[in-house]
Design a protein around this motif. Sequence first.
Motif, PDB file in Angstrom:
ATOM      1  N   ALA A   1       0.850  -1.186   0.000  1.00  0.00           N
ATOM      2  CA  ALA A   1       0.000   0.000   0.000  1.00  0.00           C
ATOM      3  C   ALA A   1       0.887   1.238   0.000  1.00  0.00           C
ATOM      4  CB  ALA A   1      -0.907   0.005   1.222  1.00  0.00           C
ATOM      5  N   PHE A   2       0.527   2.199  -0.822  1.00  0.00           N
ATOM      6  CA  PHE A   2       1.251   3.462  -0.909  1.00  0.00           C
ATOM      7  C   PHE A   2       0.371   4.559  -0.329  1.00  0.00           C
ATOM      8  CE2 PHE A   2       3.035   0.742  -4.062  1.00  0.00           C
ATOM      9  CZ  PHE A   2       4.380   1.063  -4.107  1.00  0.00           C
ATOM     10  N   HIS A   3       0.930   5.329   0.586  1.00  0.00           N
ATOM     11  CA  HIS A   3       0.240   6.444   1.235  1.00  0.00           C
ATOM     12  C   HIS A   3       0.989   7.713   0.860  1.00  0.00           C
ATOM     13  CE1 HIS A   3      -1.610   3.419   3.954  1.00  0.00           C
ATOM     14  NE2 HIS A   3      -0.440   2.841   3.823  1.00  0.00           N
ATOM     15  N   TYR A   4       0.241   8.763   0.537  1.00  0.00           N
ATOM     16  CA  TYR A   4       0.845  10.007   0.069  1.00  0.00           C
ATOM     17  C   TYR A   4       0.433  11.184   0.963  1.00  0.00           C
ATOM     18  CZ  TYR A   4       1.455   7.063  -4.027  1.00  0.00           C
ATOM     19  OH  TYR A   4       1.778   6.035  -4.876  1.00  0.00           O
ATOM     20  N   PRO A   5       0.983  11.253   2.166  1.00  0.00           N
ATOM     21  CA  PRO A   5       0.598  12.350   3.063  1.00  0.00           C
ATOM     22  C   PRO A   5       1.177  13.687   2.607  1.00  0.00           C
ATOM     23  CG  PRO A   5       2.368  11.084   4.037  1.00  0.00           C
ATOM     24  CD  PRO A   5       1.963  10.366   2.778  1.00  0.00           C
ATOM     25  N   ARG A   6       0.473  14.732   2.936  1.00  0.00           N
ATOM     26  CA  ARG A   6       1.012  16.082   2.714  1.00  0.00           C
ATOM     27  C   ARG A   6       2.241  16.225   3.613  1.00  0.00           C
ATOM     28  NH1 ARG A   6      -2.502  18.834  -0.289  1.00  0.00           N
ATOM     29  NH2 ARG A   6      -4.667  18.132  -0.294  1.00  0.00           N
TER      30      ARG A   6
ATOM     31  N   GLU B   1      -3.901  13.789   3.092  1.00  0.00           N
ATOM     32  CA  GLU B   1      -3.233  13.132   1.976  1.00  0.00           C
ATOM     33  C   GLU B   1      -3.429  13.953   0.702  1.00  0.00           C
ATOM     34  OE1 GLU B   1      -3.724   8.634   2.249  1.00  0.00           O
ATOM     35  OE2 GLU B   1      -5.293   9.406   3.578  1.00  0.00           O
ATOM     36  N   HIS B   2      -2.365  14.124  -0.057  1.00  0.00           N
ATOM     37  CA  HIS B   2      -2.479  14.918  -1.275  1.00  0.00           C
ATOM     38  C   HIS B   2      -2.836  14.070  -2.492  1.00  0.00           C
ATOM     39  CE1 HIS B   2       1.413  13.781  -3.135  1.00  0.00           C
ATOM     40  NE2 HIS B   2       1.866  13.733  -1.898  1.00  0.00           N
TER      41      HIS B   2
ATOM     42  N   VAL C   1      -8.585   1.872  13.108  1.00  0.00           N
ATOM     43  CA  VAL C   1      -7.128   1.924  12.937  1.00  0.00           C
ATOM     44  C   VAL C   1      -6.772   2.328  11.509  1.00  0.00           C
ATOM     45  CG1 VAL C   1      -5.009   0.542  12.973  1.00  0.00           C
ATOM     46  CG2 VAL C   1      -6.690   0.276  14.780  1.00  0.00           C
ATOM     47  N   ILE C   2      -7.575   1.864  10.561  1.00  0.00           N
ATOM     48  CA  ILE C   2      -7.407   2.242   9.159  1.00  0.00           C
ATOM     49  C   ILE C   2      -8.616   3.078   8.773  1.00  0.00           C
ATOM     50  CG2 ILE C   2      -7.326   1.395   6.783  1.00  0.00           C
ATOM     51  CD1 ILE C   2      -5.930  -1.106   7.838  1.00  0.00           C
ATOM     52  N   THR C   3      -8.371   4.232   8.174  1.00  0.00           N
ATOM     53  CA  THR C   3      -9.446   5.128   7.771  1.00  0.00           C
ATOM     54  C   THR C   3      -9.357   5.400   6.272  1.00  0.00           C
ATOM     55  OG1 THR C   3      -8.094   7.074   8.234  1.00  0.00           O
ATOM     56  CG2 THR C   3      -9.480   6.256  10.035  1.00  0.00           C
ATOM     57  N   GLU C   4     -10.377   6.023   5.769  1.00  0.00           N
ATOM     58  CA  GLU C   4     -10.393   6.411   4.359  1.00  0.00           C
ATOM     59  C   GLU C   4      -9.405   7.560   4.140  1.00  0.00           C
ATOM     60  OE1 GLU C   4     -12.136   4.971   1.836  1.00  0.00           O
ATOM     61  OE2 GLU C   4     -12.701   3.480   3.337  1.00  0.00           O
ATOM     62  N   CYS C   5      -9.087   7.785   2.908  1.00  0.00           N
ATOM     63  CA  CYS C   5      -8.240   8.921   2.532  1.00  0.00           C
ATOM     64  C   CYS C   5      -8.906  10.211   3.029  1.00  0.00           C
ATOM     65  CB  CYS C   5      -8.094   8.936   1.011  1.00  0.00           C
ATOM     66  SG  CYS C   5      -6.971  10.181   0.394  1.00  0.00           S
ATOM     67  N   ASP C   6      -8.098  11.145   3.502  1.00  0.00           N
ATOM     68  CA  ASP C   6      -8.658  12.400   3.997  1.00  0.00           C
ATOM     69  C   ASP C   6      -7.778  13.576   3.572  1.00  0.00           C
ATOM     70  OD1 ASP C   6      -6.505  12.637   5.877  1.00  0.00           O
ATOM     71  OD2 ASP C   6      -7.632  11.501   7.358  1.00  0.00           O
ATOM     72  N   GLU C   7      -8.086  14.749   4.115  1.00  0.00           N
ATOM     73  CA  GLU C   7      -7.411  15.982   3.692  1.00  0.00           C
ATOM     74  C   GLU C   7      -5.913  15.999   4.020  1.00  0.00           C
ATOM     75  OE1 GLU C   7      -8.423  16.415   7.886  1.00  0.00           O
ATOM     76  OE2 GLU C   7      -9.674  15.847   6.193  1.00  0.00           O
TER      77      GLU C   7
ATOM     78  N   VAL D   1       9.587   3.913   3.769  1.00  0.00           N
ATOM     79  CA  VAL D   1       9.468   5.250   3.199  1.00  0.00           C
ATOM     80  C   VAL D   1      10.252   5.240   1.893  1.00  0.00           C
ATOM     81  CG1 VAL D   1       9.994   7.699   3.522  1.00  0.00           C
ATOM     82  CG2 VAL D   1       9.283   6.329   5.472  1.00  0.00           C
ATOM     83  N   THR D   2       9.679   5.826   0.843  1.00  0.00           N
ATOM     84  CA  THR D   2      10.406   5.871  -0.418  1.00  0.00           C
ATOM     85  C   THR D   2      11.652   6.740  -0.265  1.00  0.00           C
ATOM     86  OG1 THR D   2       9.046   7.707  -1.212  1.00  0.00           O
ATOM     87  CG2 THR D   2       8.361   5.477  -1.854  1.00  0.00           C
ATOM     88  N   ALA D   3      12.658   6.461  -1.066  1.00  0.00           N
ATOM     89  CA  ALA D   3      13.942   7.173  -0.970  1.00  0.00           C
ATOM     90  C   ALA D   3      13.775   8.678  -1.143  1.00  0.00           C
ATOM     91  CB  ALA D   3      14.924   6.616  -1.999  1.00  0.00           C
ATOM     92  N   ASP D   4      12.812   9.091  -1.937  1.00  0.00           N
ATOM     93  CA  ASP D   4      12.599  10.530  -2.136  1.00  0.00           C
ATOM     94  C   ASP D   4      11.724  11.149  -1.052  1.00  0.00           C
ATOM     95  OD1 ASP D   4      10.018   9.682  -2.745  1.00  0.00           O
ATOM     96  OD2 ASP D   4      10.060  10.412  -4.806  1.00  0.00           O
ATOM     97  N   GLY D   5      11.230  10.326  -0.121  1.00  0.00           N
ATOM     98  CA  GLY D   5      10.404  10.823   0.975  1.00  0.00           C
ATOM     99  C   GLY D   5       8.995  11.201   0.568  1.00  0.00           C
ATOM    100  N   GLY D   6       8.579  10.816  -0.633  1.00  0.00           N
ATOM    101  CA  GLY D   6       7.265  11.209  -1.114  1.00  0.00           C
ATOM    102  C   GLY D   6       6.126  10.302  -0.708  1.00  0.00           C
ATOM    103  N   ALA D   7       6.451   9.099  -0.252  1.00  0.00           N
ATOM    104  CA  ALA D   7       5.380   8.157   0.082  1.00  0.00           C
ATOM    105  C   ALA D   7       5.803   7.259   1.237  1.00  0.00           C
ATOM    106  CB  ALA D   7       5.023   7.296  -1.129  1.00  0.00           C
ATOM    107  N   ILE D   8       4.813   6.812   1.963  1.00  0.00           N
ATOM    108  CA  ILE D   8       4.982   5.783   2.989  1.00  0.00           C
ATOM    109  C   ILE D   8       4.407   4.516   2.374  1.00  0.00           C
ATOM    110  CG2 ILE D   8       4.347   5.046   5.312  1.00  0.00           C
ATOM    111  CD1 ILE D   8       3.929   8.088   5.932  1.00  0.00           C
TER     112      ILE D   8
END
Length: 94
Positions: A7-12, A82-83, A74-80, A43-50
């Motif tokens: 799973a890829f997560h893209y937090p602001r 995340e970009h 514990v797991i929620t839907e995508c929210d504000e 964490v991706t090497a560029d720090g853009g994703a977990i």
Amino acid sequence: MTVGFVAFHYPRPEYFEEFIGRVRTACEFVRSRPACLATECWVTADGGAIVTTGRFESEETLKAAFAAASDSGVITECDEREHRPREFFTLLPK
């Protein structure tokens, strides 16, 4: 049949550290479920994703673990925080 997930997560950026904590908590919860063989947080090497990864004894046990995590909050839907929407992939052995 053993199955995996990634799973890829893209937090602001301003929520990145908070997300690391949330993802680790989710990994610990999922890891405690029956038939979970492993979970990890990256964490991706560029720090853009977990990125989270894991393995289960079957697709049914993977689904049950994530349903329990969702039901418990514990797991929620995508929210504000995340970009970009999360991406989740089920992996099958070849």
